[in-house]
Scaffold this motif. Structure first.
Motif, PDB file in Angstrom:
ATOM      1  N   PRO A  18       0.778  -1.613  -0.008  1.00 57.81           N
ATOM      2  CA  PRO A  18      -0.152  -0.213   0.059  1.00 57.81           C
ATOM      3  C   PRO A  18       0.903   1.308   0.008  1.00 57.81           C
ATOM      4  N   MET A  19       0.179   2.047  -0.593  1.00 58.09           N
ATOM      5  CA  MET A  19       1.471   3.635  -0.899  1.00 58.09           C
ATOM      6  C   MET A  19       0.669   4.464   0.068  1.00 58.09           C
ATOM      7  N   ALA A  20       1.738   5.664   1.271  1.00 59.22           N
ATOM      8  CA  ALA A  20       1.280   6.134   1.935  1.00 59.22           C
ATOM      9  C   ALA A  20       2.119   7.277   0.889  1.00 59.22           C
ATOM     10  N   CYS A  33       6.937  12.860   0.962  1.00 61.46           N
ATOM     11  CA  CYS A  33       6.927  12.476  -0.605  1.00 61.46           C
ATOM     12  C   CYS A  33       5.989  11.177  -0.048  1.00 61.46           C
ATOM     13  N   LEU A  34       5.789  10.608  -1.352  1.00 61.42           N
ATOM     14  CA  LEU A  34       5.461   9.147  -1.253  1.00 61.42           C
ATOM     15  C   LEU A  34       6.313   8.425  -1.206  1.00 61.42           C
ATOM     16  N   ILE A  35       5.951   7.130  -0.598  1.00 56.02           N
ATOM     17  CA  ILE A  35       6.426   5.719  -0.012  1.00 56.02           C
ATOM     18  C   ILE A  35       5.575   4.552  -0.480  1.00 56.02           C
ATOM     19  N   VAL A  50       8.226   4.320   9.394  1.00 55.30           N
ATOM     20  CA  VAL A  50       8.849   4.982   8.005  1.00 55.30           C
ATOM     21  C   VAL A  50      10.037   4.642   7.548  1.00 55.30           C
ATOM     22  N   TRP A  51      10.547   4.598   6.237  1.00 49.40           N
ATOM     23  CA  TRP A  51      12.038   4.703   5.834  1.00 49.40           C
ATOM     24  C   TRP A  51      12.069   5.898   4.442  1.00 49.40           C
ATOM     25  N   LEU A  52      12.269   6.110   4.787  1.00 46.12           N
ATOM     26  CA  LEU A  52      12.657   7.471   3.967  1.00 46.12           C
ATOM     27  C   LEU A  52      14.754   7.551   3.966  1.00 46.12           C
ATOM     28  N   SER A  53      14.241   7.928   2.419  1.00 43.60           N
ATOM     29  CA  SER A  53      15.843   8.185   1.130  1.00 43.60           C
ATOM     30  C   SER A  53      17.175   8.960   1.866  1.00 43.60           C
ATOM     31  N   ALA A  55      18.459  11.218  -0.077  1.00 45.99           N
ATOM     32  CA  ALA A  55      18.154  11.659  -0.845  1.00 45.99           C
ATOM     33  C   ALA A  55      17.004  12.874  -0.982  1.00 45.99           C
ATOM     34  N   ASN A  56      16.068  12.606  -0.145  1.00 49.61           N
ATOM     35  CA  ASN A  56      14.638  13.227  -0.042  1.00 49.61           C
ATOM     36  C   ASN A  56      15.121  14.423   0.906  1.00 49.61           C
ATOM     37  N   ARG A  57      14.528  15.908  -0.201  1.00 44.07           N
ATOM     38  CA  ARG A  57      14.359  16.563   0.911  1.00 44.07           C
ATOM     39  C   ARG A  57      13.312  15.865   2.287  1.00 44.07           C
ATOM     40  N   LEU A  85       2.244  13.776  -7.200  1.00 40.54           N
ATOM     41  CA  LEU A  85       2.746  15.301  -6.390  1.00 40.54           C
ATOM     42  C   LEU A  85       4.171  15.518  -5.386  1.00 40.54           C
ATOM     43  N   PHE A  86       3.700  14.099  -4.492  1.00 39.41           N
ATOM     44  CA  PHE A  86       4.598  13.739  -3.680  1.00 39.41           C
ATOM     45  C   PHE A  86       5.366  12.551  -4.200  1.00 39.41           C
ATOM     46  N   GLY A  87       5.139  11.659  -4.921  1.00 46.70           N
ATOM     47  CA  GLY A  87       6.371  11.210  -5.433  1.00 46.70           C
ATOM     48  C   GLY A  87       7.703  11.929  -6.454  1.00 46.70           C
ATOM     49  N   THR A  88       7.408  12.440  -7.503  1.00 43.11           N
ATOM     50  CA  THR A  88       7.711  12.656  -8.739  1.00 43.11           C
ATOM     51  C   THR A  88       9.089  13.748  -8.970  1.00 43.11           C
ATOM     52  N   VAL A  89       8.589  14.461  -8.215  1.00 39.65           N
ATOM     53  CA  VAL A  89       9.112  15.883  -8.201  1.00 39.65           C
ATOM     54  C   VAL A  89       9.366  16.401  -6.251  1.00 39.65           C
ATOM     55  N   ASP A 132      21.005   3.134   1.786  1.00 34.07           N
ATOM     56  CA  ASP A 132      20.636   4.660   1.497  1.00 34.07           C
ATOM     57  C   ASP A 132      19.144   4.665   1.673  1.00 34.07           C
ATOM     58  N   HIS A 133      18.162   4.253   2.946  1.00 30.61           N
ATOM     59  CA  HIS A 133      17.161   5.233   3.557  1.00 30.61           C
ATOM     60  C   HIS A 133      17.108   4.878   5.085  1.00 30.61           C
ATOM     61  N   VAL A 134      16.666   5.779   6.042  1.00 29.25           N
ATOM     62  CA  VAL A 134      16.531   5.822   7.613  1.00 29.25           C
ATOM     63  C   VAL A 134      15.325   5.706   8.348  1.00 29.25           C
ATOM     64  N   THR A 156      -0.468   0.129  -9.150  1.00 26.22           N
ATOM     65  CA  THR A 156      -1.461   1.006  -9.485  1.00 26.22           C
ATOM     66  C   THR A 156      -0.135   2.600  -9.909  1.00 26.22           C
ATOM     67  N   VAL A 157       0.997   2.551  -9.256  1.00 27.10           N
ATOM     68  CA  VAL A 157       2.186   3.454  -9.313  1.00 27.10           C
ATOM     69  C   VAL A 157       3.760   3.302  -9.815  1.00 27.10           C
ATOM     70  N   GLU A 158       4.221   1.887 -10.609  1.00 28.32           N
ATOM     71  CA  GLU A 158       4.838   1.610 -10.293  1.00 28.32           C
ATOM     72  C   GLU A 158       5.221   2.842 -11.735  1.00 28.32           C
TER      73      GLU A 158
HETATM   74  C1  LIG Z   1       6.408   4.323  -6.064  1.00 30.82           C
HETATM   75  C2  LIG Z   1       7.164   4.744  -5.410  1.00 30.82           C
HETATM   76  C3  LIG Z   1       7.585   4.459  -4.015  1.00 30.82           C
HETATM   77  C4  LIG Z   1       8.822   4.540  -2.996  1.00 30.82           C
HETATM   78  N1  LIG Z   1       8.690   5.102  -1.878  1.00 30.82           N
HETATM   79  C5  LIG Z   1       9.598   6.189  -1.241  1.00 30.82           C
HETATM   80  C6  LIG Z   1      10.226   5.603   0.342  1.00 30.82           C
HETATM   81  O1  LIG Z   1       9.238   4.063   0.410  1.00 30.82           O
HETATM   82  N2  LIG Z   1      10.714   5.848   0.471  1.00 30.82           N
HETATM   83  C7  LIG Z   1      11.150   7.207   0.325  1.00 30.82           C
HETATM   84  O2  LIG Z   1      11.754   7.894   1.164  1.00 30.82           O
HETATM   85  N3  LIG Z   1      10.809   7.842  -0.643  1.00 30.82           N
HETATM   86  C8  LIG Z   1      10.273   7.013  -1.016  1.00 30.82           C
HETATM   87  N4  LIG Z   1      10.018   7.601  -3.053  1.00 30.82           N
HETATM   88  C9  LIG Z   1      10.645   8.515  -3.504  1.00 30.82           C
HETATM   89  C10 LIG Z   1       9.928   9.543  -2.797  1.00 30.82           C
HETATM   90  O3  LIG Z   1       8.498   9.757  -3.157  1.00 30.82           O
HETATM   91  C11 LIG Z   1      10.319  10.740  -4.141  1.00 30.82           C
HETATM   92  O4  LIG Z   1      11.724  10.767  -4.652  1.00 30.82           O
HETATM   93  C12 LIG Z   1      10.209  12.301  -3.876  1.00 30.82           C
HETATM   94  O5  LIG Z   1      10.073  12.681  -4.806  1.00 30.82           O
HETATM   95  C13 LIG Z   1      11.037  12.893  -2.994  1.00 30.82           C
HETATM   96  O6  LIG Z   1      10.550  14.060  -2.614  1.00 30.82           O
HETATM   97  P1  LIG Z   1      11.711  15.125  -1.948  1.00 30.82           P
HETATM   98  O7  LIG Z   1      12.364  15.714  -2.148  1.00 30.82           O
HETATM   99  O8  LIG Z   1      10.514  16.768  -1.663  1.00 30.82           O
HETATM  100  O9  LIG Z   1      10.860  14.329  -0.251  1.00 30.82           O
HETATM  101  C14 LIG Z   1       9.366   6.915  -3.770  1.00 30.82           C
HETATM  102  C15 LIG Z   1       8.592   7.087  -5.512  1.00 30.82           C
HETATM  103  C16 LIG Z   1       8.181   6.174  -5.995  1.00 30.82           C
HETATM  104  C17 LIG Z   1       7.397   6.844  -7.731  1.00 30.82           C
END
Ligand SMILES: Cc1cc2nc3c(=O)[nH]c(=O)nc-3n(C[C@H](O)[C@H](O)[C@H](O)COP(=O)(O)O)c2cc1C
Length: 171
Positions: A18-20, A33-35, A50-53, A55-57, A85-89, A132-134, A156-158
């Motif tokens: 499930p996506m959140a 961001c999308l996770i 939750v695990w955050l990359s 690389a993400n803000r 919006l939250f996953g691709t930018v 690469d995730h915290v 549905t979002v892959e």
């Molecule tokens: C399908 C999908 C799943 C994702 N899952 C995660 C995740 O579990 N953890 C995470 O930190 N980023 C995940 N991301 C990546 C962030 O949502 C994405 O890089 C986002 O643009 C980061 O925004 P930010 O830099 O504003 O934080 C996922 C992206 C997609 C498209």
């Protein structure tokens, strides 16, 4: 094992998580961001991870934040737009919160009003194993829910491309 081992990639994709959307606020700034990496991780006391990359803000702000908002997505057109919006930018490039309805939670935490199933989590632990995730572990303190809830799942979002690839994480 290499990250490209296709058997592991297929196995994970078949779980169809499930996506959140995770939101946070610190130092007067907001992020989200999308996770797909998230789960309940204790029953008593209740805990959620939750695990955050790196690389993400969102991760950079969450490190200094007391609260996270966890919003569960459903298969509606509006939630698909939120996933995009939250996953691709990245919030490094645009203000995501100018583009979606939200209200204030504790300490400026933005809560997405379009998500009827969500909770505010108070951070209780954070762990960085050098990957690469915290991992952020939170105690759910304010729960908003509307049942029945059908989750929007990974398949549905892959097609979406992450705003930041995990390999952009600073070393
Ligand atoms: C399908 C999908 C799943 C994702 N899952 C995660 C995740 O579990 N953890 C995470 O930190 N980023 C995940 N991301 C990546 C962030 O949502 C994405 O890089 C986002 O643009 C980061 O925004 P930010 O830099 O504003 O934080 C996922 C992206 C997609 C498209």
């Amino acid at each position: 094992m290499s990250s490209g081992d296709h058997r592991f990639v297929q196995l994970m994709a078949s779980l169809d998580s499930p996506m959140a959307i995770v939101t946070t606020a610190s130092d007067g700034q907001q992020a989200g961001c999308l996770i797909g990496f998230h789960s309940q991780c204790s029953i008593d006391p209740v805990r959620y991870a939750v695990w955050l990359s790196k690389a993400n803000r969102t991760c950079r702000l969450a490190v200094n934040a007391a609260y996270l908002g966890v919003h569960f997505l459903e298969p509606t057109a509006g939630h698909r737009q939120l996933a995009e919006l939250f996953g691709t930018v990245s919030g490094d490039d645009i203000d995501k919160f100018e583009r979606c309805a939200h209200q204030q939670g504790p300490e400026g935490l933005p809560l997405l009003t379009e998500c009827a199933n969500r909770f505010v989590g108070r951070r209780v632990a954070m762990s960085d194993d050098g990957s690469d995730h915290v991992c952020f572990v939170v105690e759910p303190i304010t729960i908003t829910s509307q049942s029945p809830m059908i989750p929007l799942r990974f398949h549905t979002v892959e097609d979406l491309s992450a705003g930041h690839d995990a390999d952009e994480a600073p070393t």
